[in-house]
Design an enzyme around this catalytic site. Structure first.
Site, mmCIF file in Angstrom:
data_model
loop_
_atom_site.group_PDB
_atom_site.id
_atom_site.type_symbol
_atom_site.label_atom_id
_atom_site.label_comp_id
_atom_site.label_asym_id
_atom_site.label_seq_id
_atom_site.Cartn_x
_atom_site.Cartn_y
_atom_site.Cartn_z
ATOM 1 N N ASP A 110 0.837 -1.198 0.000
ATOM 2 C CA ASP A 110 0.000 0.000 0.000
ATOM 3 C C ASP A 110 0.877 1.255 0.000
ATOM 4 O OD1 ASP A 110 -2.085 1.998 0.689
ATOM 5 O OD2 ASP A 110 -3.294 0.222 1.138
ATOM 6 N N HIS A 140 1.819 8.745 5.216
ATOM 7 C CA HIS A 140 0.877 9.798 5.617
ATOM 8 C C HIS A 140 1.369 10.605 6.820
ATOM 9 C CE1 HIS A 140 -2.555 9.242 3.014
ATOM 10 N NE2 HIS A 140 -2.666 7.961 3.299
ATOM 11 N N ASP A 174 -4.914 14.232 2.827
ATOM 12 C CA ASP A 174 -5.100 14.124 1.377
ATOM 13 C C ASP A 174 -4.742 15.450 0.708
ATOM 14 O OD1 ASP A 174 -6.087 11.534 1.756
ATOM 15 O OD2 ASP A 174 -8.127 12.273 2.045
ATOM 16 N N SER A 215 -6.868 4.187 -1.740
ATOM 17 C CA SER A 215 -7.050 2.760 -1.479
ATOM 18 C C SER A 215 -8.381 2.235 -1.974
ATOM 19 C CB SER A 215 -6.974 2.486 0.020
ATOM 20 O OG SER A 215 -5.674 2.700 0.486
ATOM 21 N N LYS A 246 -5.803 -1.758 7.191
ATOM 22 C CA LYS A 246 -6.022 -2.045 5.768
ATOM 23 C C LYS A 246 -6.858 -3.312 5.566
ATOM 24 C CE LYS A 246 -3.406 1.388 4.339
ATOM 25 N NZ LYS A 246 -3.931 2.522 3.558
ATOM 26 N N ASP A 294 -1.465 -0.072 -4.618
ATOM 27 C CA ASP A 294 -2.756 0.517 -4.983
ATOM 28 C C ASP A 294 -2.624 1.967 -5.422
ATOM 29 O OD1 ASP A 294 -2.002 1.159 -2.385
ATOM 30 O OD2 ASP A 294 -4.061 1.258 -1.648
ATOM 31 N N HIS A 295 -1.516 2.624 -5.087
ATOM 32 C CA HIS A 295 -1.237 4.031 -5.430
ATOM 33 C C HIS A 295 0.080 4.365 -4.753
ATOM 34 C CE1 HIS A 295 -2.179 4.966 -1.284
ATOM 35 N NE2 HIS A 295 -3.267 4.221 -1.432
ATOM 36 N N ARG A 355 -16.747 8.361 0.430
ATOM 37 C CA ARG A 355 -16.033 7.085 0.630
ATOM 38 C C ARG A 355 -16.446 6.443 1.945
ATOM 39 N NH1 ARG A 355 -9.476 6.020 0.251
ATOM 40 N NH2 ARG A 355 -9.334 4.896 2.212
ATOM 41 N N HIS A 385 -1.130 11.074 -0.967
ATOM 42 C CA HIS A 385 -0.765 10.119 -2.020
ATOM 43 C C HIS A 385 -0.109 10.848 -3.190
ATOM 44 C CE1 HIS A 385 -4.243 7.323 -0.558
ATOM 45 N NE2 HIS A 385 -3.248 7.403 0.304
ATOM 46 N N ASP A 425 2.065 3.278 2.997
ATOM 47 C CA ASP A 425 0.992 4.271 3.033
ATOM 48 C C ASP A 425 0.812 4.905 4.406
ATOM 49 O OD1 ASP A 425 -1.295 5.597 1.723
ATOM 50 O OD2 ASP A 425 -2.335 4.618 3.369
HETATM 51 O O1 LIG Z 1 -8.084 7.533 4.672
HETATM 52 C C1 LIG Z 1 -6.883 7.775 4.584
HETATM 53 O O2 LIG Z 1 -6.058 7.372 5.420
HETATM 54 C C2 LIG Z 1 -6.407 8.632 3.442
HETATM 55 O O3 LIG Z 1 -7.359 9.642 3.182
HETATM 56 C C3 LIG Z 1 -6.256 7.855 2.191
HETATM 57 O O4 LIG Z 1 -5.458 6.706 2.369
HETATM 58 P P1 LIG Z 1 -5.853 5.302 1.731
HETATM 59 O O5 LIG Z 1 -6.652 5.614 0.499
HETATM 60 O O6 LIG Z 1 -4.515 4.692 1.381
HETATM 61 O O7 LIG Z 1 -6.582 4.550 2.733
HETATM 62 MN MN LIG Z 2 -3.815 2.717 -0.084
HETATM 63 MN MN LIG Z 3 -3.307 6.357 2.128
#
Ligand SMILES: O=C(O)[C@H](O)COP(=O)(O)O
Ligand SMILES: [Mn+2]
Ligand SMILES: [Mn+2]
Length: 547
Positions: free
Chosen positions: A22, A424, A164, A73, A352, A461-462, A277, A491, A420
């Protein structure tokens, strides 16, 4: 949902294992790239010695409105799991607003009706233009529409981002927004910010990692209990001076006048949670909608008309009232495999866990076949991850190795959160350590997959850890007069690796080189081919062809 046995590919003798690192992208730069800075002999060796390509993981390639939108993600795992690209929440909501469809729906009309019967209309959600969980333009459109439809009182509960979007950008959103509200306010339209706080401190927990976050948010938004300030601007400045933390970690605040909170949530009110989301929207939605509720002591549940921007969970139908239909992600790879008798194993740590189950399966929380599927969650630490950048990657690997050796599973998938979650935090050294911890696990895992006669697909995933410094518009690292960089917590737009690792000296397949712009949605068909099936007609093409 029978899959045709492939005449071109015979199934691998051992398991197929998809490894999602991730937040590990491939940056064109060295500067600020924790992936390159880390000592990762195993990953380097795999990338050098096995077939490898880069996959698009952002923008339109994953169903986002534009190629300026980074991946995330949700959209990444949706694309990997579904083998096709669906228009995603960010796009669907923007379209629904533009076409006016949103205002015609029952949910919006019920919300407005409640507010016009004397209730206050509350909007609660992530306050930025990150477009990962929400977009401030959607909020503005709803406020303006509410005014137009004769709603008299609106209160905003704003979750500050810094994850973000830029890590200390909250005032860039709050200040112009206050001016915007001044312009909207009138004798019969009372609108104001009522509460808020950093998104990693209140309200937006996910996968039940830390319910105390949601409880703190509940107390702030609903009960109006918390430290009081005259404005969001004052709260942000005060906390920054006192604590020196970045936006996502700012504590909760209540806006009050003469000691009275401006916008508690009470019987008869309407509440719109405007994130599209689902992962970080589910817990707060449960708190607002479940009659019997155990995760924390809520106090009396106010009788409100609650709507989510979308339905966040298709299995549990949560929340029951929602403004925009979620993407209709159907016939995912997991469902096909279950219906064709293929045993599956999915594992990650809490942070995750839903990514390799719920997002992977098209935003459904359940399994397709209890007998054939095993889902394992390793509990995440509840700490700032820069203090534990290895997170649970070793424990995940222990369990995954045991699952592979058991011989019970034909298809396995894992998400390692490190690149990830540590990315962050904006902490470069921690992100380097995260990558090194991860590499040790790959060095344990890959030989076990190969011993079992299996194939490993290493991807992501990114991006995230691949860019730890802010860039200017030209894509160069920003430096101040002293040469200092600014941490980047979000990201990236970079592609991600796809490495096909097998123990066969002469595999009967090879990577295609004729796909113009392969992306994450090409992985599912590849997995099905490796398992000896032809992919469904409408899946995006496989990344392999017979050698
Ligand atoms: O929710 C989060 O932690 C971030 O906004 C995005 O991170 P993720 O898409 O890798 O979960
Ligand atoms: Mn992710
Ligand atoms: Mn993330």
């Amino acid at each position: 949902m029978k899959l045709a046995k492939s005449s071109r590919f015979s199934p691998t003798s051992g398991p197929v294992v998809t490894i999602v690192l991730d937040g590990v992208g491939i940056s064109p730069r060295e500067d600020g790239d924790a992936v390159k800075a880390a000592r990762t002999p195993m990953l380097d060796k795999l990338m050098a010695n096995f077939p490898m390509t880069k996959l698009l993981a952002h923008g339109k390639a994953v169903g986002m409105p534009s190629d300026e939108d980074m991946g995330n993600s949700e959209v990444g795992h949706n694309a990997i799991g579904a083998g096709r690209v669906f228009a995603q929440g960010a796009k669907l909501v923007a379209e629904s607003i533009a076409s006016g469809h949103l205002w015609q729906g029952h949910a919006w009309q019920e919300v407005v009706a409640a507010a016009k019967q004397g209730g206050t209309l509350h909007f609660l959600g992530l306050f930025s233009d990150g477009n990962v969980h929400s977009h401030i333009d959607h909020l503005k459109a709803m406020i303006e529409r509410a005014k137009q439809e004769g709603v008299g009182k609106v209160r905003l509960h704003i979750l500050l981002d810094g994850r973000d979007v830029g890590e200390t950008s909250a005032l860039d959103y709050v200040d112009p927004f206050e001016a915007y509200l001044d312009g909207l306010r009138s004798a019969d339209f009372d609108v104001a910010v009522a509460s808020g706080g950093g998104r990693m401190k209140i309200t937006m927990d996910r996968y039940e990692a830390d319910w105390s976050m949601v409880q703190r948010g509940w107390d702030i938004h609903v009960k109006g209990e918390g430290r009081q300030f005259a404005s969001a601007h004052e709260a942000i400045e005060t906390y920054r001076n006192e604590l020196g933390v970045i936006d996502q970690d700012l504590p909760g605040f209540v806006i009050a006048k003469d000691g009275q909170p401006l916008g508690k949530i009470v019987d008869g009110d309407a509440v719109v949670f405007y994130n599209f989301r689902g992962d970080r929207a589910i817990e707060i939605s449960r708190a607002f909608t479940e009659e019997t509720f155990c995760p924390f002591h809520r106090g009396a549940l106010p009788k409100v008309t609650y709507a989510g921007m979308m339905q966040y969970d298709g299995d549990t139908k949560l929340p029951p009232r929602f403004l925009v239909e979620p993407p209709a992600i159907d016939r995912t790879m997991g469902e096909y495999l279950a219906k064709n008798g293929v045993s599956q194993y999915a594992i990650s740590e809490t942070q995750k866990y839903g990514h390799v189950t719920y997002f992977w399966n098209g935003n459904r929380s359940g399994k397709f076949d209890d007998a054939l599927e095993t889902y394992v969650e390793i509990p995440s630490d509840v700490v700032p991850f820069e203090q534990r950048p290895w997170m649970k990657c070793a424990e995940i690997t222990d369990a995954l190795i045991a699952a592979i050796r058991s011989g019970q599973y034909k298809y396995l998938r894992v998400n390692y959160a490190n690149g990830d979650m540590v990315g962050h935090t904006g902490n470069f050294e921690a992100a380097v350590t995260a990558m090194q911890g991860l590499d040790l696990q790959l060095a344990r895992l890959i030989p076990v997959i190969l011993e079992a006669g299996g194939v490993a697909l290493i991807t992501a995933d990114h991006g995230n850890a691949d860019e730890m410094y802010e860039l200017d518009k030209k894509g160069n690292v920003t430096r101040d007069a002293e040469g200092r960089t600014k941490a980047k917590t979000s990201h990236t737009l970079n592609p991600v690796p796809f490495v096909l690792v097998s123990g066969e000296a002469d595999p009967a397949y090879k990577l295609r080189d004729d796909l113009a712009a392969p992306g994450l949605s090409n992985i599912a068909a590849t997995v099905l081919n490796l398992l000896g099936y032809e992919a469904p007609q409408d899946y995006d093409p496989s990344l392999i062809v017979p050698a």
